[in-house]
Design an enzyme around this catalytic site. Structure first.
Site: not given
Length: 415
Positions: A151, A177, A179, A269, A339, A362
């Protein structure tokens, strides 16, 4: 062909054959229709019906679907196997989730569930690995595997991205991973990100003695995706990540073929899924999207956090159970919980979804007051404790980074 009679597509005494694809819809008829009228039109429009009288000479194959059950607003439709082209998900969906979504005969219609017959289901490859990635790649034992996304989602340079991966891997996480919207932008080109991240992966493996891997996003047009899959294999990757909804199921099927050539797993995803499943009385359910993803061959799929975290979720546990269940011998799928997760939510998450999952955070890693490495240690400690049935507060006494995370976030769900 005689004029259409929608009652011909309604037979409440029909028992679906083993070879038929059976779909369940939630239907709200138009104001001038009753449920039987609407059900007949759904079966007609999604198979071989039309509104006008036709003049057709000679015999034609009867490919009529049959609306065979009505229960409140639930309509069950059985489709003959011959209606479908083997291994062609685009064609299947054009039937069962095509024009019917826009018919004036219904105010709302939602494809809720499918019962996939063996001839059609086994014409698709299914996952190459499925949940076995936990053991075959990571030797994770009884714990979930763990992942994180750097992030902010986009804007990091290649060096920054790879460094965050190194800090997360050495903190104890299994997977880095990308995004969903990071592919091959100028600030972080695909080829550079792949090679530098895998170099840091190798470094982290040497230091930790654990297997690490990278879910690099290959999403693009099909030709470029296949080129990127080849590149991942050439550089020693174990996975690719694909935004399966936005790139389309035909493209996913081609990627699955190429990944089998290289022995690569596919992380799916689900970006854009809510365009189909967010409105509860129209569209296509996440359950069906998960079914399609399994048939087309993804090994891991985001299925939500069972009402924890920041995102709306539709029956996470029920979807996960379907992904694990036998499907005519096809491999299962490893669900991914993601999430808005942080260490304080992990015990409740594991209690709801079990340990045969991938758990991903994240902001709940990188937002740790002491940085990414400490955040990774805290998250891994929470996962290990929850998997072992250990109280998270007791684990925090052993792992200061976890104590800091709990102090910061508690056990509250972010919004």
């Amino acid at each position: 062909m005689p004029g259409i009679n929608y009652e011909d597509f309604l037979d409440l005494d029909h028992e679906p054959r083993d070879s038929e694809l059976v779909c369940t819809f939630a239907v709200e008829p138009a104001s001038d229709m009753d449920m039987a009228d609407a059900a007949g039109r759904v079966a007609s429009e999604s198979s071989n019906g039309t509104w006008a009288e036709l003049q057709v000479e000679g015999s034609i194959t009867d490919l009529s679907a049959t609306a065979c059950a009505i229960d409140g607003n639930r309509v069950t439709v059985a489709y003959p196997d011959a209606l479908f082209e083997d291994g062609n998900m685009a064609q299947v969906l054009s039937c069962i989730a095509g024009n019917i979504m826009g018919m004036k005969a219904v105010e709302r219609i939602r494809l809720l569930d499918c019962d996939w017959p063996e001839p059609l289901a086994t014409s698709f490859p299914g996952p190459q690995f499925g949940s076995s990635v936990r053991q075959e790649i990571f030797d994770a034992g009884d714990r979930p595997i763990t992942a994180t996304v750097p992030k902010p989602k986009v804007g990091l340079s290649t060096d920054q991205h790879a460094q965050i991966g190194y800090e997360a891997w050495t903190g104890g996480l299994d997977l880095l991973k990308d995004d969903e919207n990071l592919t091959d932008q100028d600030f972080n080109p695909f080829a550079d990100r792949l090679t530098e991240s895998l170099a840091q992966r190798d470094r982290a493996e040497d230091e930790t003695g654990e297997t690490k891997s990278y879910l690099v996003n290959v999403t693009a047009d099909t030709r470029r995706m296949l080129e990127r899959v080849d590149m991942v294999a050439e550089h020693g990757g174990e996975y690719v990540m694909v935004d399966v909804v936005t790139c389309g199921w035909a493209a996913v099927q081609r990627v699955r073929e190429r990944c089998e050539d290289h022995g690569l797993a596919i992380h799916a995803h689900r970006a854009m899924h809510a365009a189909f499943d967010r409105i509860p009385d129209h569209g296509v359910s996440m359950r069906v999207i998960a079914q399609i993803t399994r048939l087309c061959g993804a090994d891991q799929l985001h299925t939500g956090t069972a009402d924890l975290g920041k995102l709306e979720n539709e029956d996470t546990t029920g979807i996960n159970e379907w992904l694990y269940a036998d499907l005519h011998g096809l491999n299962d799928v490893l669900p991914v919980a993601s999430g808005g997760l942080h260490p304080g939510l992990v015990p409740e998450l594991i209690d709801r979804v079990g340990t045969n999952v991938c758990v991903q955070a994240g902001g709940g890693v990188h937002g740790h007051p002491e940085g990414t490495h400490a955040g990774a240690k805290a998250f891994r400690a929470a996962v290990d404790a929850a998997a072992a049935g250990q109280d998270i507060e007791a684990k925090a006494d052993e792992v200061p980074e976890l104590a800091t995370a709990i102090e910061k976030w508690g056990t509250e769900t972010p919004r």
